[in-house]
Enzyme design. Sequence first.
Site, PDB file in Angstrom:
ATOM      1  N   THR A 114       0.355  10.716   8.579  1.00  7.99           N
ATOM      2  CA  THR A 114       0.116  10.749  10.021  1.00  7.99           C
ATOM      3  C   THR A 114       0.167  12.198  10.508  1.00  7.99           C
ATOM      4  OG1 THR A 114       2.485  10.357  10.260  1.00  7.99           O
ATOM      5  CG2 THR A 114       1.038   8.462  10.557  1.00  7.99           C
TER       6      THR A 114
ATOM      7  N   ARG B  32      -4.137  -2.228  14.500  1.00  2.55           N
ATOM      8  CA  ARG B  32      -2.869  -2.963  14.352  1.00  2.55           C
ATOM      9  C   ARG B  32      -2.385  -3.464  15.709  1.00  2.55           C
ATOM     10  NH1 ARG B  32       0.703   0.339  11.434  1.00  2.55           N
ATOM     11  NH2 ARG B  32       0.202  -0.794   9.531  1.00  2.55           N
TER      12      ARG B  32
ATOM     13  N   ASP C  53       2.262   6.417   0.775  1.00  7.09           N
ATOM     14  CA  ASP C  53       2.225   6.448   2.237  1.00  7.09           C
ATOM     15  C   ASP C  53       3.160   7.558   2.718  1.00  7.09           C
ATOM     16  OD1 ASP C  53       1.460   5.650   4.718  1.00  7.09           O
ATOM     17  OD2 ASP C  53       2.633   3.809   4.762  1.00  7.09           O
TER      18      ASP C  53
ATOM     19  N   LYS D 281      -5.251   3.023   7.108  1.00  7.40           N
ATOM     20  CA  LYS D 281      -5.120   3.840   5.890  1.00  7.40           C
ATOM     21  C   LYS D 281      -4.696   2.980   4.688  1.00  7.40           C
ATOM     22  CE  LYS D 281      -2.276   6.700   7.960  1.00  7.40           C
ATOM     23  NZ  LYS D 281      -2.336   6.087   9.312  1.00  7.40           N
ATOM     24  N   THR D 282      -3.689   2.132   4.896  1.00  7.68           N
ATOM     25  CA  THR D 282      -3.244   1.270   3.794  1.00  7.68           C
ATOM     26  C   THR D 282      -4.367   0.311   3.401  1.00  7.68           C
ATOM     27  OG1 THR D 282      -1.034   1.385   4.746  1.00  7.68           O
ATOM     28  CG2 THR D 282      -1.391  -0.283   3.055  1.00  7.68           C
TER      29      THR D 282
HETATM   30  P1  ADP Z   1      -2.141   2.275   8.508  1.00  3.64           P
HETATM   31  O1  ADP Z   1      -1.893   2.250   7.024  1.00  3.64           O
HETATM   32  O2  ADP Z   1      -3.092   3.365   8.916  1.00  3.64           O
HETATM   33  O3  ADP Z   1      -0.886   2.278   9.325  1.00  3.64           O
HETATM   34  P2  ADP Z   1      -3.148  -0.429   8.082  1.00  3.64           P
HETATM   35  O4  ADP Z   1      -4.149  -0.238   7.020  1.00  3.64           O
HETATM   36  O5  ADP Z   1      -1.811  -0.987   7.660  1.00  3.64           O
HETATM   37  O6  ADP Z   1      -2.915   0.924   8.909  1.00  3.64           O
HETATM   38  O7  ADP Z   1      -3.837  -1.339   9.209  1.00  3.64           O
HETATM   39  C1  ADP Z   1      -3.090  -2.151  10.080  1.00  3.64           C
HETATM   40  C2  ADP Z   1      -3.799  -3.453  10.345  1.00  3.64           C
HETATM   41  O8  ADP Z   1      -4.918  -3.196  11.181  1.00  3.64           O
HETATM   42  C3  ADP Z   1      -4.353  -4.123   9.081  1.00  3.64           C
HETATM   43  O9  ADP Z   1      -3.527  -5.138   8.627  1.00  3.64           O
HETATM   44  C4  ADP Z   1      -5.655  -4.735   9.526  1.00  3.64           C
HETATM   45  O10 ADP Z   1      -5.430  -6.052   9.924  1.00  3.64           O
HETATM   46  C5  ADP Z   1      -6.048  -3.950  10.739  1.00  3.64           C
HETATM   47  N1  ADP Z   1      -7.141  -2.993  10.482  1.00  3.64           N
HETATM   48  C6  ADP Z   1      -7.014  -1.660  10.312  1.00  3.64           C
HETATM   49  N2  ADP Z   1      -8.208  -1.073  10.183  1.00  3.64           N
HETATM   50  C7  ADP Z   1      -9.128  -2.059  10.269  1.00  3.64           C
HETATM   51  C8  ADP Z   1     -10.562  -2.069  10.225  1.00  3.64           C
HETATM   52  N3  ADP Z   1     -11.253  -0.944  10.104  1.00  3.64           N
HETATM   53  N4  ADP Z   1     -11.178  -3.265  10.321  1.00  3.64           N
HETATM   54  C9  ADP Z   1     -10.453  -4.397  10.478  1.00  3.64           C
HETATM   55  N5  ADP Z   1      -9.115  -4.439  10.562  1.00  3.64           N
HETATM   56  C10 ADP Z   1      -8.441  -3.289  10.457  1.00  3.64           C
END
Ligand code: ADP
Length: 365
Positions: free
Chosen positions: A169, A228, A120, A75-76
């Site tokens: 979430t 992640r 977030d 998401k981030t």
């Molecule tokens: P969330 O905000 O949903 O908790 P993040 O965007 O922080 O998740 O993602 C966590 C890590 O996972 C990122 O740093 C990245 O390295 C990896 N990641 C997430 N989604 C992808 C994707 N679709 N393709 C490649 N790497 C991804």
Amino acid sequence: MSNSPAPEDSGARPVSPGVIDGDGDVEGSLRPRSLRDFVGQPKVREQLDLVLSGAKQRGAAPDHILLSGPPGLGKTSLAMIIASELGTSLRLTSGPALERPGDLAAMLSNLVEGDVLFIDEIHRISRPAEEMLYLAMEDFRVDVVVGKGPGATSIPLEIAPFTLVGATTRSGALTGPLRDRFGFTAHMDFYDAGELQRILLRSAQILGVRLKEDASAEIARRSRGTPRIANRLLRRVRDYADVRADGVVTIEVARAALSVYDVDDLGLDRLDRAVLLALVKSFNGGPVGAATLAVAVGEEPATVEEVCEPYLVRAGMLARTPRGRVATAAAWEHLGLVPPPDTTVAGIAVRERAEPASLFDAGEL
Ligand code: ADP
């Protein structure tokens, strides 16, 4: 609106989908930078591409965007990609940081036209800040209240047109009025093993890890559908390869490393297994309320609900029923136990009991 605390993991679980110490810096380098780099989630990518291209064609800011899904699914990263595709800046904050409406007003008044504001855990924003956000999202205006009591006055403040990207979430915990103000909602789902393998191979290249194809498939399979976690397991496996082998991540090295970290064949770790064990042993398979289950494993209910359960449900091990959590036949079998005869083999157990498994169950769900 939920007031539950953020799901926090006890210790540094290698399969925690949350950020743990040391993740931040490496994650930055592994983040996909464009929609093309972003692996998986084809529906979300296509829809988002249309939203962003339409806005760019019209030369206007796109609608506000809500990204929902379990932690660690990107998401981030997507919020960063949205800002970069639009060629604008990204401002980051989170629901819990916006305790007072003044904090939000300060953030909003500093925005430059076209900026993307990323909030977030938006479901944890305080009610007064949320109400301020309504007006900001709709009219690009906030009313700042000055003073207290009968002498208090409200001063309208114009803010630059911006795009809000909210991440949650728990989209169910968002209030209706807030949800309605988003023009586009993207539901992120767990990744399949093939997608995670592509992410792992890309990360290995960036980090300079010599990762064999079959080893990448093994790590992908045990990553709980979460990028992640896949990236974190890759780093733990790399440590093992460097220290106890010749630096090359073969399938044998991957398996040996994952067993050191207690990551089982399905990617479940100690806490996941503790939840399943409590469910089948202490509550005879359920149904049992989420809070009771959390107490049984000594964890915060939010951790069990937001960190463990989504994947256990996805893996067909646990079912959320109106009467509480229920272990499926697959859960019993995964723990090496024989499921009771009234547990359906297909996985979703719908056993009804005359009495709840615990006095605490009533109304917990
Ligand atoms: P969330 O905000 O949903 O908790 P993040 O965007 O922080 O998740 O993602 C966590 C890590 O996972 C990122 O740093 C990245 O390295 C990896 N990641 C997430 N989604 C992808 C994707 N679709 N393709 C490649 N790497 C991804």
